[in-house]
Design a protein around this motif. Structure first.
Motif, mmCIF file in Angstrom:
data_model
loop_
_atom_site.group_PDB
_atom_site.id
_atom_site.type_symbol
_atom_site.label_atom_id
_atom_site.label_comp_id
_atom_site.label_asym_id
_atom_site.label_seq_id
_atom_site.Cartn_x
_atom_site.Cartn_y
_atom_site.Cartn_z
ATOM 1 N N PHE A 77 4.836 -11.106 24.192
ATOM 2 C CA PHE A 77 5.910 -11.494 25.126
ATOM 3 C C PHE A 77 7.105 -12.054 24.352
ATOM 4 O O PHE A 77 6.947 -12.636 23.286
ATOM 5 N N PRO A 78 8.312 -11.850 24.913
ATOM 6 C CA PRO A 78 9.518 -12.319 24.219
ATOM 7 C C PRO A 78 9.882 -13.736 24.629
ATOM 8 O O PRO A 78 9.574 -14.173 25.743
ATOM 9 N N VAL A 79 10.501 -14.446 23.730
ATOM 10 C CA VAL A 79 11.125 -15.725 24.076
ATOM 11 C C VAL A 79 12.520 -15.724 23.462
ATOM 12 O O VAL A 79 12.853 -14.864 22.639
ATOM 13 N N MET A 80 13.294 -16.701 23.836
ATOM 14 C CA MET A 80 14.651 -16.802 23.321
ATOM 15 C C MET A 80 14.632 -16.800 21.787
ATOM 16 O O MET A 80 13.865 -17.538 21.177
ATOM 17 N N SER A 81 15.464 -15.968 21.203
ATOM 18 C CA SER A 81 15.505 -15.888 19.736
ATOM 19 C C SER A 81 16.808 -16.515 19.247
ATOM 20 O O SER A 81 17.846 -16.375 19.888
ATOM 21 N N LEU A 82 16.731 -17.215 18.127
ATOM 22 C CA LEU A 82 17.901 -17.943 17.638
ATOM 23 C C LEU A 82 18.265 -17.458 16.238
ATOM 24 O O LEU A 82 17.598 -17.796 15.266
ATOM 25 N N GLY A 83 19.294 -16.648 16.167
ATOM 26 C CA GLY A 83 19.744 -16.132 14.867
ATOM 27 C C GLY A 83 20.795 -17.056 14.284
ATOM 28 O O GLY A 83 21.834 -17.293 14.892
ATOM 29 N N GLU A 84 20.518 -17.552 13.114
ATOM 30 C CA GLU A 84 21.360 -18.581 12.499
ATOM 31 C C GLU A 84 22.790 -18.095 12.243
ATOM 32 O O GLU A 84 23.739 -18.861 12.353
ATOM 33 N N THR A 85 22.920 -16.818 11.895
ATOM 34 C CA THR A 85 24.230 -16.365 11.427
ATOM 35 C C THR A 85 25.209 -16.063 12.554
ATOM 36 O O THR A 85 26.412 -16.170 12.359
ATOM 37 N N LEU A 86 24.715 -15.669 13.712
ATOM 38 C CA LEU A 86 25.637 -15.217 14.761
ATOM 39 C C LEU A 86 25.873 -16.247 15.854
ATOM 40 O O LEU A 86 26.952 -16.289 16.446
ATOM 41 N N ILE A 87 24.880 -17.052 16.158
ATOM 42 C CA ILE A 87 24.980 -17.904 17.350
ATOM 43 C C ILE A 87 26.020 -19.003 17.167
ATOM 44 O O ILE A 87 25.992 -19.749 16.191
ATOM 45 N N LYS A 88 26.936 -19.075 18.131
ATOM 46 C CA LYS A 88 27.961 -20.120 18.124
ATOM 47 C C LYS A 88 27.688 -21.084 19.267
ATOM 48 O O LYS A 88 27.191 -20.648 20.307
ATOM 49 N N PRO A 89 27.976 -22.362 19.177
ATOM 50 C CA PRO A 89 28.573 -22.980 18.001
ATOM 51 C C PRO A 89 27.550 -23.242 16.902
ATOM 52 O O PRO A 89 27.920 -23.361 15.752
ATOM 53 N N THR A 90 26.266 -23.347 17.221
ATOM 54 C CA THR A 90 25.219 -23.515 16.215
ATOM 55 C C THR A 90 23.873 -23.265 16.878
ATOM 56 O O THR A 90 23.650 -23.681 18.022
#
Ligand code: FES
Length: 569
Positions: A77-90
Motif C-alpha cells: 500500500f502507498p503512503v505519502m512520499s517525501l522527496g527531499e529535492t523537490l518538495i517546497k518549502p521543505t
C-alpha cells in the motif's frame, strides 16, 4: 499462534466477511490467503517525485516473494512520499503529516505485520514514527545509496553540490561544467551516496535493530539489496508468529546504541530531531543530553563524506555497518534485540573489516571528535547542536561579532552586498527558520559564505540558526537553537555587532548582552507574521514542538495501539 488481527476482517462469517474478502478477490486472490496466515503490509513510499525511492516497486516485489515463501499474504500500500529535492518549502514540514498517514493506514487495515520501505531522508523517520504509534511487528528496509558519481576523473556525491556552487561563484568552473556535473552525480537509483541524512537514517534503523544486518550500506543498484528485501519478507512473517512488536526492540538500550553508532559513522545532525521524535512515539525517555553523553567517548570510525572522504558503497565493500558495530563491541549494548531475534552484537560477530582506510578502530580511529555536541547558554537555553567532525577545529572555540539576517529572504538579499560588514571573525546569525518560523524548519543553517570572503580563502565561519542543515552539508554550523526566534527565544533579540561566544569543548553558546538589555529588546520584539490561517500548515504551527523535543506535534506523542473497536459495516 494467537488469532491474528487480520482475522477480525478476513476470518469473519456472514455479510461482513463476505465484503472483506470478496473485494480483495478482484485482484485474483485464492481462498487460502484468508485462512488465518499472517497478512503483511508493505508500506511503500515509491514515487516518481521522490527519485531516491523510485526503484521501490522492484523492492516490494522481492519482499512479496519472501512473504509468500514463509507462508504469509503480502499486501502493498502507498503512503505519502517525501522527496527531499523537490518538495517546497521543505520535506520536514510534512514528516509529521506522513507519519499520521502511516499510522492510520496500518491501524485501519487488516495487517498483522508491516515492512516499511524507506529511503529519502524524511521517509524513514515518518514511517517509523507512524508505525511506533501502532506497535505491531515491523521491519524496515532502506532503499540503499546510489553508486558514487564520476565527473572529470573525480568521484562525486551530494556533498560536492556545495563545493560546485562555491567553485561556480568563484568562476573556477563554468556553467557548462556545472550542468554537466548534474548528469554525472545521481547516475544510479538510490538515495544520496554520502553519509547524509538518508544514509544516517538507514544506519539508525539498523542500529536500533529494526532491519536485517547490512541494511544500511548495500547500494540500491546492487542485487543484494533485492536479496535483503526478500529475506526481510520471509522474516516479517516469523516476527508476526513470535509477536515481536516494535516496542520489544525499541528499548532504551537500542536508542543508546543508535546514538553511539551515529557518532562512529559521523551521522547527520538531523538524526537528533528524528530519534527524539521516534522515542516520543514509542515512549522511551530520551533528551538532548543523551546525545552528548553517549557520543562523547566515541571516536569517528568511518571515513565517509561529509566528515571524511569515502562513500556509502565503499563502506559496504569495507565490511558494512556490522564491521563498524563489531569494532564497538566493548561499548555497545550487545544484547539489544533486533528484528532477526538476535542481539546486535551476535549479528556482527562474523563481520570483518576489509579496508582500514574506511573503517578505523576505537584505538586508531579516523578522527577523535565525532557525534553531536549539544551547546547551551543564554542564546540556546534548551540547547543547540553542532557536528564537530564536519566543523573547522580552530572555530570550535570562537568569539565574534554577529552579522544578523532576520529571515532567509533577508540573507539572500544582502549576502553579496559589497557593503556587508563581515570578515573572517564574524558569526553569521539566521533567525526565523525554526519549526514555526519557517514552518518545517528548513535546511538552510549552513548559509553560503559571501564571495568576497571566499576570494580571500575563507571557506568557513561560525554560523548559528534555529534551522537545520542537510546531512551532506559541513562547516562550523550551530543548528536547532531552542527556543527558536519565532517562539520568542533570545535568538530573536540578537542585533548586528553583538558579541557571541561559542565554546564547543565546554558546551556553551552565549550572547554577550546583559539581561537588562535583553528585557528591553524583548519589549519591542514582535513575532514574524506568517499569515497562515488554514489547512495543515496552520495546524502544524499551532502544534509543533520545539527542536529539542523532536519537532513532533504535541498530540501525536505516544501511541494508540493496533485495536480498532468499531466495524465498518
Ligand atoms: Fe533523497 Fe538525498 S535527496 S536522500
Amino acid at each position: 499462534m494467537e488469532k491474528l488481527r487480520s482475522q477480525n476482517w478476513f476470518g469473519k462469517k456472514g455479510k461482513d466477511g463476505f465484503i472483506y474478502r470478496a473485494w480483495m478477490k478482484n485482484q485474483g486472490i485464492p481462498d487460502d490467503m484468508f485462512d488465518g496466515r499472517p497478512v503483511i503490509g508493505i508500506c511503500n513510499t515509491w514515487s516518481e517525485l521522490t527519485p531516491c525511492n523510485a526503484h521501490f516497486r522492484d523492492l516490494a516485489e522481492s519482499v512479496k516473494k519472501g512473504v509468500y515463501e514463509a507462508g504469509g499474504y503480502p499486501v502493498e500500500f502507498p503512503v505519502m512520499s517525501l522527496g527531499e529535492t523537490l518538495i517546497k518549502p521543505t520535506a520536514m514540514l510534512y514528516r509529521n503529516l506522513a507519519s499520521m498517514d502511516v499510522e492510520e493506514s496500518i491501524r485501519a487495515n487488516p495487517i498483522d505485520g508491516v515492512v516499511l520501505l524507506c529511503g529519502c531522508d524524511k521517509t524513514t523517520p515518518s514511517l517509523v514514527m507512524g508505525a511506533c504509534s501502532v506497535d505491531i511487528p515491523t521491519l524496515v528496509i532502506s532503499g540503499g545509496p546510489m553508486l558514487k558519481g564520476h565527473w572529470r576523473g573525480k568521484d562525486i556525491g551530494t556533498s560536492d553540490v556545495w563545493r560546485f556552487a562555491e567553485a561556480f561563484k568563484l568562476g573556477e568552473i563554468n556553467e557548462q561544467q556545472f550542468v554537466e556535473a548534474e548528469g554525472c552525480m545521481a547516475r544510479t537509483q538510490g538515495h544520496c551516496a554520502v553519509m547524509g541524512t538518508a544514509s544516517t537514517m538507514a544506519t539508525m534503523v539498523e542500529a536500533l535493530g529494526l532491519s536485517l544486518p547490512n541494511n544500511a550500506a548495500i547500494p540500491a543498484a546492487d542485487v543484494r539489496r533485492k536479496v535483503i528485501s526478500q529475506l526481510s519478507g520471509r522474516r516479517i512473517v516469523e516476527m508476526v508468529k513470535e509477536d515481536l512488536t516494535l516496542s520489544k526492540i525499541l528499548t532504551r538500550e537500542a536508542f543508546e546504541n543508535a546514538i553511539m553508532i551515529n557518532a562512529a559513522i559521523g551521522g547527520s545532525t538531523n538524526f537528533v530531531i528524528h530519534l527524539l521524535a521516534i522515542a516520543g512515539r514509542i515512549g522511551v525517555e530520551l533528551n538532548m543530553e543523551d546525545f552528548d553523553k553517549f557520543s562523547q567517548n566515541i571516536p569517528l570510525l568511518a571515513n565517509l563524506q561529509p566528515s571524511g572522504s569515502f562513500f556509502m558503497e565503499d563502506l559496504y565493500y569495507a565490511g558494512g555497518l556490522p564491521a563498524v558495530i563489531k569494532e564497538m563491541k566493548n561499548v555497545l549494548h550487545n544484547d539489544a534485540l533486533t528484528v532477526n531475534g538476535k542481539g546486535i552484537g551476535a549479528n556482527s560477530e562474523s563481520a570483518e573489516v576489509f579496508d582500514r582506510n574506511i573503517v578505523g578502530t576505537m584505538e586508531v580511529p579516523f578522527k577523535e571528535s565525532s557525534g553531536i555536541a549539544v551547546v547551551r547558554g543564554n542564546l540556546a537555553p534548551n540547547g543547540a547542536v553542532i557536528k564537530p567532525s564536519a566543523a573547522t577545529p580552530a572555530l570550535m572555540t570562537h568569539r565574534g561579532k554577529a552579522v544578523v539576517f532576520e529571515t532567509i529572504e533577508d540573507y539572500h538579499a544582502r549576502i553579496e552586498d559589497p557593503d556587508l560588514d563581515i570578515d573572517e571573525h564574524s558569526i553569521m546569525v539566521l533567525k526565523n527558520v525554526g519549526p514555526k518560523g519557517y514552518p518545517g524548519m528548513a535546511e538552510v543553517g549552513n548559509m553560503g559564505i559571501p564571495k568576497k570572503l571566499l576570494e580571500k580563502g575563507v571557506h568557513d565561519l561560525v554560523r548559528i540558526s534555529d534551522g537545520r542543515m542537510s546531512g551532506t552539508g559541513f562547516g562550523t554550523v550551530v543548528l536547532h537553537v531552542s527556543p527558536e526566534a519565532a517562539d520568542g527565544g533570545n535568538l530573536a533579540l540578537v542585533q548586528n555587532g553583538d558579541y557571541i561566544s561559542l565554546d564547543v569543548p565546554n558546551r556553551t553558546l552565549n550572547l554577550e548582552v546583559s539581561d537588562e538589555e535583553l528585557s528591553k529588546r524583548r519589549k519591542n520584539w514582535q513575532p514574524i507574521d506568517m499569515n497562515i490561517t488554514r489547512g495543515y500548515v496552520s495546524m502544524y504551527i499551532k502544534h509543533v514542538e520545539q527542536a529539542h523535543l523532536g519537532a513532533d506535534m504535541d498530540f501525536l506523542k505516544g501511541k494508540s495501539g493496533s485495536v480498532v473497536s468499531r466495524d465498518s459495516h
